[in-house]
Enzyme design. Structure first.
Site, short mmCIF file in Angstrom:
data_model
loop_
_atom_site.label_atom_id
_atom_site.label_comp_id
_atom_site.label_asym_id
_atom_site.label_seq_id
_atom_site.Cartn_x
_atom_site.Cartn_y
_atom_site.Cartn_z
N ASP A 29 -8.44 1.61 6.89
CA ASP A 29 -8.16 1.79 5.46
C ASP A 29 -7.43 0.58 4.88
O ASP A 29 -7.68 0.17 3.74
CB ASP A 29 -7.33 3.05 5.24
N GLU B 26 0.84 -1.20 0.00
CA GLU B 26 0.00 0.00 0.00
C GLU B 26 0.88 1.25 0.00
O GLU B 26 1.49 1.59 1.01
CB GLU B 26 -0.91 -0.04 1.24
N ASP C 190 -4.94 -0.95 9.79
CA ASP C 190 -5.97 -0.02 10.22
C ASP C 190 -7.21 -0.22 9.35
O ASP C 190 -7.25 -1.14 8.51
CB ASP C 190 -5.47 1.43 10.15
N ASP D 188 -1.72 -1.65 5.62
CA ASP D 188 -1.62 -1.17 6.99
C ASP D 188 -2.63 -1.86 7.89
O ASP D 188 -3.69 -2.29 7.44
CB ASP D 188 -1.87 0.34 7.03
#
Length: 692
Positions: free
Chosen positions: A548, A471, A546, A544
């Site tokens: 997102d 990402e 998280d 990541d």
């Protein structure tokens, strides 16, 4: 072996002896498949009655003793004497090959049975068969032992091991009870002969339920009950559908709809020369006019899988036949003509559609009904009647023509969407073919045809190579230093890729990120995907830890599930598991500090509690990774990329299916389910989970 060969060496098998000697000729095999075929023969007799308008209920019972029973409330097998044989109708049906009411005598306009051997074959291959018929105010009964009529002397529950006495002079159809006037029906219970069927042969409950469900779709309003008494408790499943084959298509379809379910109906006539029994008893070739009724339900979806089920008089034809050839021919011919007429708008060029382009994403149920269809063999898996092909093709072309020329807004919009889809499939096929012809494993000096942002590995050993989809460029910079350049390749993606759940194939292929992923993997996409040409043994999504990152991972899984599903099915898709926290444990003296990585809040709490209990201190504040770019190369290698220490989560097909369903719910075109989900789930959302 003796070399002489004369007429005395020939064997003449009489009656049902031929069935017992060569059962595979009649039921295909003697394993579970053949056992189930026998059951279909009995059930289909009851279904033929329902098709003729007699009876609306059929019950099948799998008894605990291994027998099976089929009950209906139809007209009942005839019990009067058949003049040629002098036997009752019941005995003729169950003991004489090629005897029955489906040879054009007017009893059935269209039926699944046509050879007249179904019930007699089941009887020949049964250790015991009992039949009861309610008719003329009485219940008539007859029993058979391996096809021979007689009487079992039961002392309790019916059993094939009970003493059996065959009839010597003439058979007897017994009256065993009285029934109300007008009550009719048939009950057949039989025990399969274990001398014939293999040791492991057994009735398959799931297959039986699937067949019952299928029949309920094909005969609207018919109720079918299946009861399994073989377990500790009896379990009954019931099926009844009023929507017919349109409802069947909705049941079979797996992807989101591109068009509504369209119904194509029509009929045609043809002449056929068949032998007919004359008054003098001779078979005379006679030309008859036949009528073939065609009923098709179909819809296209956003996916590329094809599901087509074909039936003749409700008998499944899994290997197709003339009706399915006509369906394919009519569909391809019509859509080719439509694409040629709209070539400029569709930018189709001079390329022609092929069958696979048209069938991509299609779910269809094709049914034809005609008297005395010609099948290839008793198992009825292929329809052979040649004239049906042209009739089905014409019905498809005419019905689709009316749909495409309709002035209704929905019909116009869906017709345009369908043409866009088939042309996109054609372009994808042509592109994949060209790519496959020129594709070869690129080394570091030959990678000019691949995306410039790909950081490839040196090894050409596919089994040990890995592609990390990372990402963003910040994570790429760290990953370059952390990777094993011999076996690990990196492909950065910019943010969130296209939501392919509701995008067309052409939109997906024109999206830079999706196209790069497909090109780098090098095995094509959709129907043309060939996993044997994939350039990497593992594909690892590294996003990541998280919300997102989870969103990006779900988008990527949806792409692979829709267009590169074999990668998931063969277990070659993984998700990296980066840590959330880094805890540095401070050791006294010159002893180096210890680093502990945790992957969840609960794991962090447990580690801190353990350190406190041991009297150890840790550095404050504890590092909380917000993204992969915050790690240095050593940390990323140790936790996420080094094969000796990392943790990978293998993606299963259920994960990808769930990702697709979640995206269809939360980001699809249908608003109502999303609104309902938000309302129902609102009380489960805590204020702390909202990132503000």
């Amino acid at each position: 072996m003796s070399s002489d060969y004369s007429a005395r060496h020939l064997s003449v098998l009489e009656g049902l002896e031929a069935v017992r000697k060569r059962p595979g000729m009649y039921i295909g095999s003697t394993d579970s498949r053949g056992l189930m075929h026998c059951l279909w023969e009995i059930i289909d007799n009851s279904v033929d009655e329902a098709l003729a308008g007699h009876g609306s209920e059929i019950a099948t019972v799998l008894h605990a003793d291994g027998s099976v029973e089929v009950r209906d409330r139809a007209r009942g097998i005839p019990v009067d004497i058949e003049p040629k044989t002098g036997l009752s109708g019941v005995e003729v049906v169950f003991t004489k090959l090629h005897a029955g009411g489906k040879f054009g005598s007017g009893s059935y306009a269209a039926s699944g049975g046509l050879h007249g051997v179904g019930a007699s074959v089941v009887n020949a291959l049964s250790e015991r068969l009992d039949v009861e018929v309610d008719r003329d105010g009485k219940t008539w009964a007859m029993s058979f032992h391996r096809g021979e009529p007689g009487i079992f002397t039961d002392t309790g529950e019916p059993s094939p091991d009970a003493p059996f006495t065959p009839f010597e002079q003439r058979s007897e159809l017994r009256v065993v009870a009285q029934v109300a006037k007008g009550v009719t029906g048939t009950r057949v219970r039989y025990w399969a002969d274990r001398q014939i069927f293999t040791k492991g042969a057994d009735f398959q409950t799931e297959e039986l339920l699937g067949r019952a469900r299928q029949t309920a779709f094909l005969v609207p309003g018919l109720a079918l009950d299946v009861t399994d008494q073989r377990g500790e408790t009896a379990h009954t499943t019931s099926f009844q559908f009023d929507g017919g084959i349109s409802e069947f298509v909705e049941h079979l379809a797996r992807d989101a709809p591109l068009t509504d379910t369209w119904r194509l109906t029509g009929f045609g006539t043809f002449s056929e020369t068949v032998p007919v029994l004359s008054d003098s008893g001779a078979m005379v070739p006679t030309e008859l006019q036949r009528e073939c009724h065609v009923d098709i339900a179909l819809r296209w979806g956003t996916g590329y899988d094809t599901v087509v089920r074909s039936f003749v008089n409700i008998i499944s034809t899994p290997k197709g036949g003339s009706h399915q050839l006509g369906f394919d021919q009519g569909l391809l011919r019509f859509l080719r003509a439509q694409v040629e007429q709209n070539a400029r708008r569709l930018k189709a060029g001079s390329d022609k559609l092929e069958k696979d382009d048209v069938l991509a994403g299609l779910t269809a149920v094709l049914t034809v009904r005609l008297p005395e269809p010609q099948f290839e063999g008793q198992t009825k898996e292929v329809l052979g009647t040649p004239a049906v092909r042209a009739i089905v093709s014409n019905v498809v072309s005419k019905a689709l023509g009316e749909r495409f020329s309709s002035s209704r807004r929905d019909d116009k919009a869906q017709s345009a969407l369908l043409l866009d889809k088939v042309v996109a499939e054609m372009k994808s096929r042509i592109s994949a073919r060209a790519h496959k012809e020129t594709q070869r494993r690129k080394n570091a000096l030959e990678s000019s045809s691949l995306p410039a942002k790909l950081v490839d590995c040196r090894s050409s050993d596919v089994a040990h190579s890995e592609l990390f989809i990372v990402e963003g460029d910040s994570a790429l910079g760290t990953a370059k230093l952390a990777r094993d350049s011999e076996h690990q390749a990196l492909l950065p993606i910019r943010g969130k890729i296209l939501n392919v759940q509701k995008a067309s194939v052409s939109d997906m292929l024109s999206n830079a990120e999706c196209a790069s992923i497909i090109q780098v993997i090098g095995a094509g996409s959709g129907r043309s995907f060939d996993i044997s040409t994939a350039r990497y043994g593992k594909v690892i999504i590294m996003s990541d830890a998280d919300v997102d990152g989870a969103h990006i991972r779900t988008l990527l899984l949806t792409l692979f599930f829709r267009y590169m599903r074999p990668m998931i099915e063969e277990g070659r898709m993984f998700a990296a598991v980066p840590p959330l926290h880094r805890v540095i444990v401070m050791n006294p003296g010159s002893k180096p500090n210890e680093t502990i990585y945790t992957y969840s809040e609960s794991e962090l709490s447990g580690v801190l509690a353990g350190l406190k209990k041991q009297g150890k201190r840790h550095q404050d504040p504890i590092q909380r990774y917000k993204g992969l770019g915050e790690m240095d190369a050593d940390q990323l290698a140790t936790t996420t990329m080094d094969r000796r220490h990392r943790t990978l989560r293998r993606v299963g097909i259920a994960d990808a299916e769930m990702a697709g369903k979640v995206f269809e719910l939360l980001m699809g075109n249908d608003v109502a389910p999303r609104k309902e989900f938000i309302i129902d789930s609102s009380d489960q959302l805590s204020r702390e989970r909202i990132d503000v």
